[in-house]
Design an enzyme around this catalytic site. Structure first.
Site, PDB file in Angstrom:
ATOM      1  N   HIS A 160      -6.175 -18.141  12.974  1.00 19.73           N
ATOM      2  CA  HIS A 160      -5.596 -19.111  13.922  1.00 19.73           C
ATOM      3  C   HIS A 160      -4.354 -18.572  14.628  1.00 19.73           C
ATOM      4  CE1 HIS A 160      -8.400 -22.134  12.676  1.00 19.73           C
ATOM      5  NE2 HIS A 160      -7.975 -22.120  11.423  1.00 19.73           N
ATOM      6  N   ASP A 196     -15.617 -18.351   9.032  1.00 18.88           N
ATOM      7  CA  ASP A 196     -14.792 -19.441   8.513  1.00 18.88           C
ATOM      8  C   ASP A 196     -15.290 -20.755   9.133  1.00 18.88           C
ATOM      9  OD1 ASP A 196     -11.728 -19.826   7.234  1.00 18.88           O
ATOM     10  OD2 ASP A 196     -12.246 -21.342   8.737  1.00 18.88           O
ATOM     11  N   HIS A 198     -13.590 -23.097  10.318  1.00 19.17           N
ATOM     12  CA  HIS A 198     -12.776 -23.444  11.486  1.00 19.17           C
ATOM     13  C   HIS A 198     -12.863 -22.348  12.548  1.00 19.17           C
ATOM     14  CE1 HIS A 198     -10.830 -25.392   7.936  1.00 19.17           C
ATOM     15  NE2 HIS A 198     -10.758 -26.435   8.757  1.00 19.17           N
ATOM     16  N   ASP A 285     -14.892 -21.778   3.493  1.00 16.63           N
ATOM     17  CA  ASP A 285     -14.717 -23.229   3.545  1.00 16.63           C
ATOM     18  C   ASP A 285     -15.921 -23.977   4.130  1.00 16.63           C
ATOM     19  OD1 ASP A 285     -13.941 -21.925   5.856  1.00 16.63           O
ATOM     20  OD2 ASP A 285     -11.972 -22.878   6.004  1.00 16.63           O
TER      21      ASP A 285
HETATM   22  C1  OKP Z   1      -7.283 -22.789   8.187  1.00 13.49           C
HETATM   23  B1  OKP Z   1      -8.477 -21.860   8.010  1.00 13.49           B
HETATM   24  C2  OKP Z   1      -6.605 -31.541   7.100  1.00 13.49           C
HETATM   25  C3  OKP Z   1      -5.625 -30.690   7.855  1.00 13.49           C
HETATM   26  C4  OKP Z   1      -6.163 -29.321   8.103  1.00 13.49           C
HETATM   27  C5  OKP Z   1      -5.623 -27.281   9.341  1.00 13.49           C
HETATM   28  C6  OKP Z   1      -6.741 -26.527   8.764  1.00 13.49           C
HETATM   29  C7  OKP Z   1      -6.500 -25.065   8.856  1.00 13.49           C
HETATM   30  C8  OKP Z   1      -7.618 -24.222   8.322  1.00 13.49           C
HETATM   31  N1  OKP Z   1      -6.238 -32.911   7.088  1.00 13.49           N
HETATM   32  N2  OKP Z   1      -5.263 -28.524   8.824  1.00 13.49           N
HETATM   33  O1  OKP Z   1      -9.287 -21.727   9.126  1.00 13.49           O
HETATM   34  O2  OKP Z   1      -9.264 -22.109   6.855  1.00 13.49           O
HETATM   35 ZN    ZN Z   2     -11.016 -22.435   7.746  1.00 14.87          ZN
END
Ligand code: OKP
Ligand code: ZN
Length: 343
Positions: A160, A196, A198, A285
């Site tokens: 990110h 990932d 995200h 994840d």
């Molecule tokens: C980082 B990575 C949940 C809040 C989540 C951001 C997630 C970041 C993920 N209520 N906030 O890509 O695993």
């Molecule tokens: Zn993630």
């Protein structure tokens, strides 16, 4: 397959994060790295080697020098302002506010250099993030030295983080730093496959106008999931990089069977692009029990993922990103590495 790791990465140990309108226990915690390391050792993936120290230069190939300096000097300035706890930003220079003013106050700087309020910054964040990038660079060096695969056990994660901002638990973009290093030391084409849950907005943005680094990402549809503002299917690159970014946003609830068509398409792009090396932004994840995510991978599916990536047949650097179901994280991660095979 060798694993690269540094103890310094454990020093970033956030207590809490802002989530769902409250302060909750942080999920991106040192234990994540420890459990992965323990499982790598237990299941005899291969030797564990320490991260080499690298100068600041390879970081500055990807990140703004003033951003690196901000992170380096942050804790001193924060404590000078009388603050003692982890930092969270609360104001950002969005549309209609000025981007060009010089900021003096630490609260202004926090907003200037961040993308969200969900990423705690603490006393040892810089040191750990620096070590995490060094882990990625050490892994990249192994690939340059002729290893067919390597695993960089990075933490905090990186995908990110962008040119001049942190967010999503990420500070330095480990995958981007490694990709740029591979380019600088002789490889012509590098592919980054981000699995990932995200979208890897930082990595995408860093290479969006470049054809020499292919960015492919399969992730939860940003219309329903963090980071919300990037990662849609119509983002395919710009200028010289047109066609060298691809996104596969998938609905919440996606399981392995629903995921594989996207993975197959991504692998086809890899085949066409013929990279000299591939970096896998390995977030874990997508797992069904992940506490902050909405896909439904089973632990066994991660073996299949590793097997499929091996068939791509290019030197591969795995690099840990997210994955917050701590108890299963080591198993899921090593399932990928074992599925991939290689000695
Ligand atoms: C980082 B990575 C949940 C809040 C989540 C951001 C997630 C970041 C993920 N209520 N906030 O890509 O695993
Ligand atoms: Zn993630």
């Amino acid at each position: 397959m060798k694993t690269v790791f540094s103890d310094l990465q454990l020093a970033h140990a956030p207590a809490q994060e802002i989530s769902d309108g409250e302060l909750k226990p942080a999920v991106e915690i040192p234990r994540r790295a420890e459990i992965v390391l323990e499982t790598v050792r237990q299941r005899k993936v291969g030797d564990v080697v320490g991260s080499e120290e690298f100068p600041i230069r390879p970081l500055q190939r990807v990140h703004a020098s003033h951003y690196v300096s901000f992170l380096e000097s942050f804790w001193g300035r924060w404590t000078e302002a009388g603050r003692t706890k982890e930092a969270f930003p609360f104001v950002w220079p969005i549309r209609s506010l000025r981007q060009d003013v010089e900021i003096e106050h630490i609260d202004g700087l926090l907003g200037r250099y961040s993308m969200d309020a969900g990423t705690p910054v603490g006393e040892f964040t810089y040191q750990a993030a620096r070590a995490s990038a060094n882990t990625a660079l050490t892994g990249a060096k192994l690939i340059l030295d002729g290893e067919k695969s390597a695993f960089a056990l990075c933490r905090p994660p990186g995908h990110h983080a962008g040119f001049d901002f942190y967010g999503g638990y990420c500070f330095f973009n480990n995958a981007a730093v490694a990709a740029q290093y591979l380019r600088d030391y002789g490889l012509n084409r590098v592919a980054i496959l981000d699995v990932d849950y995200h979208h890897g907005n930082g990595t995408q943005a860093l290479f969006y106008d470049r054809p020499d680094v292919l960015f492919l990402s399969i992730h939860a549809d940003p219309k329903n999931e963090y980071p919300y503002f990037l990662g849609f299917a119509d983002e395919t690159g710009e200028h010289a990089g047109t066609g060298f970014t691809r996104n596969w946003p998938l609905p919440l609830g996606t399981d392995w069977d629903a995921y594989t068509p996207a993975l197959e398409e991504a692998c086809r792009w890899l085949l066409v692009y013929k990279p000299d090396a591939m970096i896998v932004s390995l977030g874990l994840d997508c797992f069904e029990n992940d506490p902050i995510s909405g896909f439904r991978f089973k632990s066994e599916d991660y073996i299949l993922l590793g097997q499929r990536l091996a068939k791509v047949g290019v030197p591969t650097l795995f690099l840990l990103e997210g994955g917050y179901a701590v108890d299963a994280l080591g198993t899921n991660c090593v399932n990928v590495l074992e599925g991939f095979g290689g000695s």
